[in-house]
Design a protein around this motif. Structure first.
Motif, PDB file in Angstrom:
ATOM      1  N   PHE A   1     -10.735 -24.020  22.502  1.00 11.72           N
ATOM      2  CA  PHE A   1     -10.639 -25.524  23.250  1.00 11.72           C
ATOM      3  C   PHE A   1     -10.770 -25.328  24.739  1.00 11.72           C
ATOM      4  N   LEU A   2     -10.547 -24.253  25.285  1.00 10.13           N
ATOM      5  CA  LEU A   2     -10.661 -24.153  26.836  1.00 10.13           C
ATOM      6  C   LEU A   2     -12.118 -23.773  26.978  1.00 10.13           C
ATOM      7  N   LYS A   3     -12.871 -23.564  26.132  1.00  6.03           N
ATOM      8  CA  LYS A   3     -14.398 -23.123  26.539  1.00  6.03           C
ATOM      9  C   LYS A   3     -15.266 -24.130  25.870  1.00  6.03           C
ATOM     10  N   ASN A   4     -14.820 -25.260  25.049  1.00  5.09           N
ATOM     11  CA  ASN A   4     -15.521 -26.334  24.646  1.00  5.09           C
ATOM     12  C   ASN A   4     -15.008 -27.596  25.405  1.00  5.09           C
ATOM     13  N   TRP A   5     -15.384 -28.726  25.001  1.00  5.45           N
ATOM     14  CA  TRP A   5     -15.198 -29.897  25.612  1.00  5.45           C
ATOM     15  C   TRP A   5     -14.916 -31.024  24.680  1.00  5.45           C
ATOM     16  N   PRO A   6     -13.617 -30.926  23.931  1.00  7.89           N
ATOM     17  CA  PRO A   6     -13.392 -31.515  22.666  1.00  7.89           C
ATOM     18  C   PRO A   6     -12.816 -32.782  22.639  1.00  7.89           C
ATOM     19  N   ASN A   7     -12.403 -33.372  24.032  1.00  7.27           N
ATOM     20  CA  ASN A   7     -11.775 -34.654  24.252  1.00  7.27           C
ATOM     21  C   ASN A   7     -12.398 -35.349  25.434  1.00  7.27           C
ATOM     22  N   LEU A   8     -12.244 -36.548  25.554  1.00  8.92           N
ATOM     23  CA  LEU A   8     -12.485 -37.263  26.890  1.00  8.92           C
ATOM     24  C   LEU A   8     -11.973 -36.414  28.072  1.00  8.92           C
ATOM     25  N   ARG A   9     -12.484 -36.215  29.138  1.00 15.30           N
ATOM     26  CA  ARG A   9     -11.880 -35.526  30.129  1.00 15.30           C
ATOM     27  C   ARG A   9     -11.557 -34.023  29.634  1.00 15.30           C
ATOM     28  N   GLY A  10     -12.450 -33.342  28.678  1.00 20.22           N
ATOM     29  CA  GLY A  10     -12.044 -31.942  28.461  1.00 20.22           C
ATOM     30  C   GLY A  10     -10.844 -31.682  27.622  1.00 20.22           C
ATOM     31  N   PRO A  11     -10.513 -30.402  27.540  1.00 16.19           N
ATOM     32  CA  PRO A  11      -9.527 -29.848  26.887  1.00 16.19           C
ATOM     33  C   PRO A  11      -8.309 -30.769  27.348  1.00 16.19           C
ATOM     34  N   PHE A  12      -7.621 -31.151  26.410  1.00 18.94           N
ATOM     35  CA  PHE A  12      -6.270 -31.741  26.574  1.00 18.94           C
ATOM     36  C   PHE A  12      -6.384 -32.827  27.402  1.00 18.94           C
ATOM     37  N   GLY A  13      -7.707 -33.550  27.709  1.00 23.14           N
ATOM     38  CA  GLY A  13      -7.927 -34.793  28.546  1.00 23.14           C
ATOM     39  C   GLY A  13      -7.193 -34.665  29.910  1.00 23.14           C
ATOM     40  N   LEU A  14      -7.368 -33.366  30.548  1.00 24.56           N
ATOM     41  CA  LEU A  14      -6.895 -33.586  31.794  1.00 24.56           C
ATOM     42  C   LEU A  14      -7.703 -33.474  32.840  1.00 24.56           C
ATOM     43  N   GLY A  15      -9.208 -33.284  32.452  1.00 28.49           N
ATOM     44  CA  GLY A  15     -10.254 -33.401  33.560  1.00 28.49           C
ATOM     45  C   GLY A  15     -10.439 -31.955  34.193  1.00 28.49           C
ATOM     46  N   ILE A  16     -10.032 -30.725  33.552  1.00 25.13           N
ATOM     47  CA  ILE A  16     -10.322 -29.425  34.012  1.00 25.13           C
ATOM     48  C   ILE A  16     -11.336 -28.917  33.166  1.00 25.13           C
ATOM     49  N   ALA A  17     -12.526 -28.412  33.765  1.00 31.49           N
ATOM     50  CA  ALA A  17     -13.475 -27.877  33.051  1.00 31.49           C
ATOM     51  C   ALA A  17     -13.218 -26.331  33.424  1.00 31.49           C
ATOM     52  N   TYR A  18     -12.704 -25.614  32.446  1.00 28.96           N
ATOM     53  CA  TYR A  18     -12.164 -24.241  32.412  1.00 28.96           C
ATOM     54  C   TYR A  18     -13.608 -23.269  32.329  1.00 28.96           C
ATOM     55  N   GLY A  19     -13.391 -22.355  33.108  1.00 31.81           N
ATOM     56  CA  GLY A  19     -14.600 -21.422  33.312  1.00 31.81           C
ATOM     57  C   GLY A  19     -15.976 -22.080  33.506  1.00 31.81           C
ATOM     58  N   ALA A  20     -16.190 -23.074  33.912  1.00 34.05           N
ATOM     59  CA  ALA A  20     -17.430 -24.094  33.985  1.00 34.05           C
ATOM     60  C   ALA A  20     -18.214 -23.592  35.233  1.00 34.05           C
ATOM     61  N   LYS A  21     -19.254 -23.537  35.339  1.00 34.54           N
ATOM     62  CA  LYS A  21     -20.177 -23.222  36.381  1.00 34.54           C
ATOM     63  C   LYS A  21     -21.459 -24.121  36.481  1.00 34.54           C
ATOM     64  N   PRO A  22     -21.303 -25.359  36.341  1.00 34.03           N
ATOM     65  CA  PRO A  22     -22.358 -26.521  36.294  1.00 34.03           C
ATOM     66  C   PRO A  22     -23.313 -26.414  37.756  1.00 34.03           C
ATOM     67  N   PRO A  23     -24.445 -26.828  37.563  1.00 32.73           N
ATOM     68  CA  PRO A  23     -25.428 -27.113  38.622  1.00 32.73           C
ATOM     69  C   PRO A  23     -24.639 -27.794  39.333  1.00 32.73           C
ATOM     70  N   THR A  24     -25.307 -27.948  40.918  1.00 29.52           N
ATOM     71  CA  THR A  24     -24.788 -28.872  41.732  1.00 29.52           C
ATOM     72  C   THR A  24     -26.030 -29.781  42.314  1.00 29.52           C
ATOM     73  N   GLN A  25     -27.411 -29.208  41.940  1.00 30.44           N
ATOM     74  CA  GLN A  25     -28.569 -30.306  42.194  1.00 30.44           C
ATOM     75  C   GLN A  25     -29.260 -30.584  40.897  1.00 30.44           C
ATOM     76  N   TRP A  26     -29.587 -31.718  40.696  1.00 25.21           N
ATOM     77  CA  TRP A  26     -30.529 -32.290  39.832  1.00 25.21           C
ATOM     78  C   TRP A  26     -31.059 -33.567  39.961  1.00 25.21           C
ATOM     79  N   ASP A  27     -32.290 -33.769  39.339  1.00 24.44           N
ATOM     80  CA  ASP A  27     -32.863 -35.163  39.693  1.00 24.44           C
ATOM     81  C   ASP A  27     -33.523 -35.766  38.214  1.00 24.44           C
ATOM     82  N   GLY A  28     -32.683 -36.746  37.600  1.00 24.11           N
ATOM     83  CA  GLY A  28     -33.313 -37.174  36.460  1.00 24.11           C
ATOM     84  C   GLY A  28     -34.564 -37.780  36.448  1.00 24.11           C
ATOM     85  N   ALA A  29     -34.859 -38.466  37.543  1.00 27.72           N
ATOM     86  CA  ALA A  29     -36.211 -39.020  37.902  1.00 27.72           C
ATOM     87  C   ALA A  29     -37.342 -37.996  37.762  1.00 27.72           C
ATOM     88  N   THR A  30     -37.223 -36.902  38.315  1.00 23.89           N
ATOM     89  CA  THR A  30     -38.317 -35.966  38.239  1.00 23.89           C
ATOM     90  C   THR A  30     -38.211 -34.904  37.346  1.00 23.89           C
TER      91      THR A  30
END
Length: 587
Positions: free
Chosen positions: A212-241
């Protein structure tokens, strides 16, 4: 002679006090009458007047439909909506204050009348026809008036709650303009689940807590608390380009729900007035693996443009996906798209449309708070059968339940006016209830380090330690109307609908920083590593450090509007726009 003077002196004194008491009683009677009339008039006007049906709001709504990109029209609708909300909650505050004043006035008047009666000079007895005891008649009259006043007080304080009118029908943005109400379903009781008969299975997830902690099973993640456990997402992107966009796929039907992720599958739902669907996308390629229609015999509800027919986010248990729609239909599919069970709940008269997302942990939890009351349902994920149900005496709510664990115990926590309530997961026993919410509650609770946090516009941001069950601290600054608060081991973060973000110390509530962005914010903030991701309705994600001072890291844009909360898994971020589903992250 001395005794005569003394009796005369005390007689004059009693007469003076008696006149004073009668004067107080007269003033009190007039005061109570005026307040009672004002209360009745205010309540009648509130019943007759719907702030969402104003001509000005209707005109702006029609103009906005013709020109949906006009920021001027959006601002005008928001301003009228804000005025309507302030007027509504101002009238509620007046009714409450006036009712209390009326009750105090009645008590003071009764006391003055009683004192006046006690000090009234005793008249000489004469032989006359018995016409009854005047004192007894006056006593009956007093209590009759008092009873009438109590009835008025009860009407003023409790009628709005009992009738479901203690809500404002002018909602956020276009929801205010449309002023809608859901049609009542045929029956109040849930329809039994369809599927294999038998005893309720022991509802323990096949997946582990680590899964559960390494997936995203609910709204706002595991247990619905808004914590992305172990995630390292990007901080830069551009949908238009296309920068950092791994793939984007068009979603067949719209919906304001957010993506959930399990392994190599991403799940969404979509709906319109005539149909409902559940989607499974491949997390690696974005290919639509399957889509399934969900039949319904329920009447088509009327919903606001800001809610739609598929506002609740789906949830998963590692083997099944569970979806809920504005019709009250709840359905379970396995990961290959086979329908396992389906049932219907009456979501009641809901003037925006049903929007509470289900959450899974050991059981499937469904929060149904409507204008006639509420309920929390715990369902067996394998069969859909009810494990337990708890009736809730709350106002209509659009918040979603969350799951918290502390000292070996687990609770499901629900937010609705007036109380934040925690229920034991295994039994449904209510273990905590704190009055800290008001108005139309849409934000869900947050939790960290043994402390529950709730927030709602016209209420307060409140921290409640589970150990005491009492308010530790609160704040009334820039409260959110839709976005949920975020609690971390050190901080609490909030962002309101106008883009004003605040950071507080979790331990003591000290305000650390304040920052304002331009735009509307419905999605909830998410913590990933040492960063907080605040997404707005334009599809821009504002990334700030989770620290004592404000420091912005980036403001990447999706390229289209979005009211969903992103899902964070590993080095990827999944974000739903108005038309497309995006996977963001380096190749």
């Amino acid at each position: 002679m001395d005794e005569t003077r003394r009796d005369f002196h005390w007689g004059l004194k009693d007469e003076t006090w008696g006149r004073a008491a009668r004067g107080v009683a007269l003033v009190g009677t007039v005061f109570c009458a005026v307040v009672a009339v004002l209360l009745i008039v205010t309540q009648v006007e509130r019943t007759r007047t719907d702030p969402a049906s104003s001509k000005a709001l209707a005109v702006l709504a029609e103009q906005f439909k013709a020109d949906p990109k006009s920021e001027v029209l959006q601002a005008g609708i928001r301003d009228l909506d804000l005025l309507a909300r302030r007027a509504f909650f101002g009238s509620l505050a007046f009714i409450d204050a006036a009712a209390v004043a009326l009750l105090l006035g009645i008590l003071l008047t009764l006391a003055a009348l009683r004192l006046s009666e006690a000090l009234r000079p005793e008249l000489p007895k004469v032989d006359a026809v018995d016409e009854g005891d005047p004192a007894q008649s006056r006593s009956v009259l007093r209590w009759a008036l008092a009873g009438l006043g109590v009835v008025v007080v009860f009407f003023a304080l409790f009628y709005p709650r009992l009738s479901g009118e203690r809500r404002i029908t002018a909602g956020a943005a276009l929801a205010s303009a449309n002023g809608t109400a859901v049609q009542a379903a045929a029956q109040r009781a849930p329809v039994p689940a369809t599927g294999a008969p038998g005893k309720v299975a022991r509802a323990i997830p096949g997946a582990s807590r680590e899964d559960f902690l390494k997936n995203w099973p609910n709204l706002r993640g595991p247990f619905g608390l808004g914590i992305a456990y172990g995630a390292k997402p990007p901080t830069q992107w551009d949908g238009a380009t296309g920068k950092q966009i791994r793939w984007k796929t068009e979603v067949p039907k719209g919906g304001f729900n957010s993506p959930v992720v399990w392994g190599e599958r991403v799940f969404l739902s979509g709906a319109d007035a005539s149909s409902r669907e559940v989607y499974c996308f491949d997390a690696g390629s974005g290919k639509l693996r399957w889509q399934r229609a969900v039949a319904s015999s329920a009447p088509t509800p009327k919903v606001s443009d800001d809610t739609g027919f598929a506002a609740p986010t789906v949830c998963v248990d590692g083997e099944r996906v569970f979806a809920v729609f504005a019709t009250g239909d709840v359905v379970a599919f396995d990961f290959e798209g086979k329908e396992i069970w389906k049932r219907h709940f009456d979501v009641g008269a809901n003037h925006y449309g049903y929007a509470s997302s289900p959450i899974f942990w050991k059981y499937l939890f469904l929060q149904v708070d409507v204008d006639t009351g509420g309920a929390l349902h715990a369902l067996d994920p394998q069969t859909g059968k009810t494990v337990w149900t708890k009736t809730r005496r709350v106002d209509t709510s659009w918040a979603s339940p969350v799951v918290v664990a502390d000292a070996g115990r687990e609770w499901v926590v629900c937010a609705a006016s007036p109380n934040l309530i925690a229920y034991d997961i295994a039994t449904g026993a209510e273990t905590l209830s704190v009055a800290c919410l008001a108005g139309e509650v849409a934000p869900s609770a947050a939790y960290a380090m043994g402390v529950l946090v709730s927030a709602m516009e016209y209420g307060s941001l409140t921290a409640i330690p589970l150990a005491t069950g009492k308010k530790a601290w609160s704040s009334e600054d820039d409260l959110p109307s839709t976005s949920s608060p975020l609690a971390t081991p050190s901080f609490v973060f909030t962002v309101n609908a106008n883009g004003i973000a605040n950071a507080y110390e979790l331990a003591g509530g000290k305000k650390l920083w304040n920052h304002e962005w331009n735009g509307e914010f419905y999605p909830s903030p998410i913590l990933a590593g040492e960063l907080v991701f605040f997404s707005d309705n334009k599809g821009v994600t504002h990334i700030a450090k989770a620290d004592r001072g404000f420091a912005q890291v980036g403001e990447p844009a999706l390229g289209e509007g979005s009211a969903s909360t992103p899902a964070f898994v590993g080095s990827r971020l999944y974000h739903r726009g108005k038309k497309f589903l995006y996977c963001i992250g380096a190749e």
